[in-house]
Design an enzyme around this catalytic site. Structure first.
Site, PDB file in Angstrom:
ATOM      1  N   THR A  87       0.872  -1.180   0.000  1.00 19.97           N
ATOM      2  CA  THR A  87       0.000   0.000   0.000  1.00 19.97           C
ATOM      3  C   THR A  87       0.902   1.219   0.000  1.00 19.97           C
ATOM      4  OG1 THR A  87      -1.627  -1.205   1.317  1.00 19.97           O
ATOM      5  CG2 THR A  87      -1.859   1.186   1.212  1.00 19.97           C
ATOM      6  N   LYS A 162      -7.811   1.365  -3.143  1.00 18.10           N
ATOM      7  CA  LYS A 162      -7.447   0.906  -1.785  1.00 18.10           C
ATOM      8  C   LYS A 162      -7.649   2.025  -0.753  1.00 18.10           C
ATOM      9  CE  LYS A 162      -5.079  -1.162   1.580  1.00 18.10           C
ATOM     10  NZ  LYS A 162      -5.315  -2.420   2.226  1.00 18.10           N
ATOM     11  N   LYS A 237      -1.767   4.831   8.662  1.00 17.10           N
ATOM     12  CA  LYS A 237      -0.988   4.951   7.412  1.00 17.10           C
ATOM     13  C   LYS A 237      -1.928   5.172   6.223  1.00 17.10           C
ATOM     14  CE  LYS A 237       1.573   2.240   4.069  1.00 17.10           C
ATOM     15  NZ  LYS A 237       2.105   0.965   3.630  1.00 17.10           N
TER      16      LYS A 237
END
Ligand code: NAD
Length: 290
Positions: A87, A162, A237
């Protein structure tokens, strides 16, 4: 296929192990982690990449991806695919893809959802950005490591999908936890709250599938003292990446912004580091208005 695999940590190791299990030749490289059974160790990322048809990276962040990609791309065969499953920020994904294209290498960004459990069970969901040709080459590997792969468009769109998904997840988890904490203070039994909300218009994945209240709903990290699961710092994050992208794209995301601030306080000054992201519920329980 010959597969190079860079970054064999919590996620990468079980993903690589599933590829070995499916009879692929996997050559791995990691600066710290040991190789899982059946993965041949290379002394460098370039060494793992040079004969590979597909190189998969599963690394901590975009800055590390950029450095590793600079080493990998010149070593890769023409027409091979660099498939980044980490990611990272959309910008890094697009920069790496441009660099790859100039070197005659195909690139695909394919972050995952499903966590460590999904990686071990081979049930991840892949959100992929890149050309049709790159997606077609890597799709059989997605089918081994996961149960679903959605081709979301050109490079960077996998990362876009995402972070949008996880921005919804972070905001929804906070909403679910604050509603439970309010219900507690109003004297509403948690099971009754679940019975109503899980079948009413407030239902969500966080309520129905990953309920943050211990002993309520299906088994979730709340039933295991909030051991992750999906750690609060990983949610932080992803929320930060969503806000970085929102700034770059001039998108107004007030709820995502607030969710990022709440997870930041939780992780950095309220003991949330190392806990599941659903531990927002005990955080809210302890708090008062104002
Ligand atoms: P991790 O820290 O366990 O693994 C990362 C690995 O990369 C480590 O083993 C590290 O040694 C290695 N590494 C770092 N720099 C390197 C370099 N220069 N060369 C080679 N190896 C290097 O992290 P993880 O939990 O496996 O997560 C990996 C990625 O997947 C992250 O981007 C994360 O956001 C994403 N992700 C994680 C989860 C999860 O539940 N853990 C879920 C979805 C997505």
């Amino acid at each position: 296929m010959k597969i190079g695999f860079i970054g064999l940590g919590n996620m990468g190791a079980p993903m690589a192990a599933n590829l070995v299990e499916a009879d692929h030749d996997v050559i791995g490289h990691d600066i710290h982690a040991a190789m899982p059974d059946g993965v041949v160790a290379a002394i460098s990322a370039a060494g793992a990449a040079k004969d590979a048809d597909v190189v998969i990276t599963m690394l901590p962040n975009g800055a590390i991806l950029r450095v590793v990609a600079d080493e990998l791309i010149p070593a890769m065969k023409q027409g091979a695919v660099l498939c980044d499953c980490s990611t990272v920020d959309v910008e890094s994904a697009r920069t790496v893809a441009d660099h790859a294209a100039k070197a005659g290498v195909l690139a695909i960004d394919a972050p995952v959802s499903g966590g460590i459990g999904g990686a071990a069970a081979g049930t991840l969901t892949f959100m992929a950005g890149g050309s049709d040709a790159a997606f077609a080459i890597v799709k059989p590997l997605f089918d081994i490591m996961g149960q679903k792969a959605v081709h979301c468009g050109p490079s960077g769109n996998g990362q876009a999908a995402k972070i949008c998904n996880n921005m919804i997840l972070g905001v929804t988890m906070i909403a679910t936890c604050e509603a439970f904490a309010l219900a507690d203070k109003l004297g509403l039994d948690r099971q009754k709250m679940f019975d109503v909300v899980s079948t009413s218009s407030g239902y969500s994945w966080t309520m129905n599938a990953y309920c943050p209240a211990p002993g309520v709903g299906p088994q979730s990290p709340a039933d295991n003292a909030y051991k992750p699961g999906f750690a609060a710092e990983l949610m932080l994050k992803d929320l930060r990446l969503s806000q970085q992208a929102a700034v770059a794209a001039d998108a107004d995301t007030p709820m995502g912004h607030l969710a990022a601030l709440l997870y930041e306080s939780f992780v950095e000054s309220e003991g949330g580091k190392g806990m599941d992201f659903s531990a927002m519920l005990p955080r809210f329980e302890k708090r008062h208005r104002g």
